[in-house]
Motif scaffolding. Structure first.
Motif, short mmCIF file in Angstrom:
data_model
loop_
_atom_site.label_atom_id
_atom_site.label_comp_id
_atom_site.label_asym_id
_atom_site.label_seq_id
_atom_site.Cartn_x
_atom_site.Cartn_y
_atom_site.Cartn_z
N HIS A 67 11.18 -9.97 -10.62
CA HIS A 67 10.81 -10.07 -9.21
C HIS A 67 9.33 -9.70 -9.10
O HIS A 67 8.94 -8.56 -9.39
N TYR A 68 8.52 -10.66 -8.73
CA TYR A 68 7.07 -10.47 -8.68
C TYR A 68 6.58 -10.36 -7.24
O TYR A 68 7.02 -11.12 -6.37
N LEU A 69 5.65 -9.44 -7.02
CA LEU A 69 4.94 -9.31 -5.76
C LEU A 69 3.46 -9.22 -6.12
O LEU A 69 2.94 -8.15 -6.47
N LEU A 70 2.80 -10.37 -6.12
CA LEU A 70 1.47 -10.49 -6.68
C LEU A 70 0.40 -10.54 -5.58
O LEU A 70 0.36 -11.47 -4.79
N TYR A 71 -0.40 -9.50 -5.53
CA TYR A 71 -1.54 -9.41 -4.62
C TYR A 71 -1.15 -9.64 -3.17
O TYR A 71 -1.70 -10.51 -2.49
N PRO A 72 -0.20 -8.86 -2.67
CA PRO A 72 0.14 -8.97 -1.24
C PRO A 72 -1.05 -8.53 -0.39
O PRO A 72 -1.91 -7.77 -0.85
N ASN A 73 -1.07 -9.01 0.84
CA ASN A 73 -2.10 -8.57 1.78
C ASN A 73 -2.09 -7.04 1.84
O ASN A 73 -1.07 -6.45 2.15
N PRO A 74 -3.21 -6.38 1.52
CA PRO A 74 -3.18 -4.91 1.46
C PRO A 74 -3.14 -4.22 2.80
O PRO A 74 -2.78 -3.05 2.87
N TRP A 75 -3.53 -4.93 3.89
CA TRP A 75 -3.59 -4.28 5.20
C TRP A 75 -4.22 -2.88 5.05
O TRP A 75 -3.56 -1.87 5.23
N PRO A 76 -5.50 -2.82 4.70
CA PRO A 76 -6.09 -1.56 4.26
C PRO A 76 -6.41 -0.53 5.33
O PRO A 76 -6.69 0.62 4.99
N LYS A 77 -6.43 -0.92 6.60
CA LYS A 77 -6.68 0.10 7.62
C LYS A 77 -5.52 1.08 7.67
O LYS A 77 -4.35 0.69 7.53
N ASN B 255 -5.43 -5.48 -6.13
CA ASN B 255 -6.80 -5.04 -6.42
C ASN B 255 -7.14 -3.77 -5.65
O ASN B 255 -8.30 -3.35 -5.62
N TRP B 256 -6.13 -3.14 -5.04
CA TRP B 256 -6.34 -1.87 -4.33
C TRP B 256 -5.38 -0.85 -4.93
O TRP B 256 -4.17 -0.94 -4.77
N ARG B 257 -5.92 0.10 -5.65
CA ARG B 257 -5.10 1.06 -6.38
C ARG B 257 -4.17 1.83 -5.44
O ARG B 257 -3.01 2.11 -5.79
N ILE B 258 -4.65 2.19 -4.27
CA ILE B 258 -3.84 2.99 -3.36
C ILE B 258 -2.56 2.25 -2.97
O ILE B 258 -1.50 2.86 -2.82
N TYR B 259 -2.65 0.93 -2.82
CA TYR B 259 -1.45 0.15 -2.48
C TYR B 259 -0.38 0.34 -3.55
O TYR B 259 0.80 0.57 -3.25
N VAL B 260 -0.79 0.26 -4.80
CA VAL B 260 0.16 0.39 -5.90
C VAL B 260 0.67 1.83 -6.00
O VAL B 260 1.85 2.07 -6.27
N VAL C 283 -11.64 -4.15 -1.63
CA VAL C 283 -10.99 -3.68 -0.41
C VAL C 283 -11.85 -2.59 0.23
O VAL C 283 -12.27 -1.64 -0.45
N ARG C 284 -12.10 -2.73 1.51
CA ARG C 284 -12.89 -1.73 2.24
C ARG C 284 -11.98 -0.99 3.20
O ARG C 284 -11.31 -1.59 4.04
#
Length: 233
Positions: free
Chosen positions: A130-140, A169-174, A8-9
């Protein structure tokens, strides 16, 4: 085998400074957009399917092509596993040659998750998992409102309860989701580095083969009859 998926950038290097304010707004003003007819019809089909599959419920939210739904169902033959995704194209892919037929205890459902979660809560559904696996991170940073932790549906999602698992795969999301659970539910949730013994989704396989770090959060949420609101927090 090695894949070449890029990490993720983003210029955002820590949990979003506006997250708490967006969550507060969601608690103050419940999401009230009219439910889409196609999701209402899909949920009615799911209700009928559940009547014939009364085992403990597992929801695979944003299941994509449904590989994770299949795997969860195979490993939990006494459970009823429902994979939900809004993309007809993804759900329509034929995986039977590579992965076998969809297990009898699994259902793939095309629906808008925002509406599906509202209907599930109103119908009294109580997922065991209830699983939420690799949602779109929308990193901006400007895309916070597109992330589930920044969306007005968050109080409904968390009210469904059960053992909730998020992977990214983006720690900040979690990390943001952990802060959201603490703000809404008053519960601390640990963010852990995750090394899956076997990939559960195509994205998880791709990220793992690319050498990316994976992260997850697992917590047990209490079931509620209505979405969280300001009076509850």
């Amino acid at each position: 085998m090695h894949a070449n998926s890029t990490p993720v950038r983003t210029a955002q290097q820590r949990p979003h400074e506006d997250l708490a304010r967006r969550i507060e707004r969601a608690l103050q003003s419940p999401w009230q957009r009219p439910i889409a007819d196609h999701t209402r019809r899909a949920f009615e089909r799911a209700q009928q399917w559940r009547a014939g599959h009364p085992g403990p419920l597992v929801i695979d939210a944003g299941c994509g092509v449904g590989l994770s739904t299949r795997e969860l169902a195979r490993h939990r033959p006494d459970h009823a596993v429902i994979g939900v995704d809004r993309s007809a194209e993804r759900l329509g892919r034929d995986l039977s040659r590579s992965w076998g037929e969809t297990p009898e205890n699994a259902m793939l459902l095309r629906a808008d998750l925002v509406d599906f979660w509202r209907l599930a809560l109103a119908a009294g559904w109580q997922p065991q998992q209830h699983y939420l696996l690799y949602p779109n991170p929308w990193p901006k940073a400007s895309q916070l409102k597109r992330r589930w932790q920044g969306h007005p549906i968050l109080p409904t999602l968390l009210a469904l309860g059960g053992e909730f698992e998020l992977r990214s795969n983006w720690r900040i999301y979690v990390e943001e989701f952990a802060l959201a659970i603490e703000q809404v539910c008053g519960m601390a949730s640990a963010v852990e580095h995750w090394q899956p013994p076997a990939p559960l989704t195509p994205f998880e396989r791709k990220y793992q083969q690319s050498g990316q770090s994976l992260w997850r959060l697992v917590c047990r949420l209490p079931r509620r009859e209505r979405p969280y609101g300001r009076e509850d927090t």
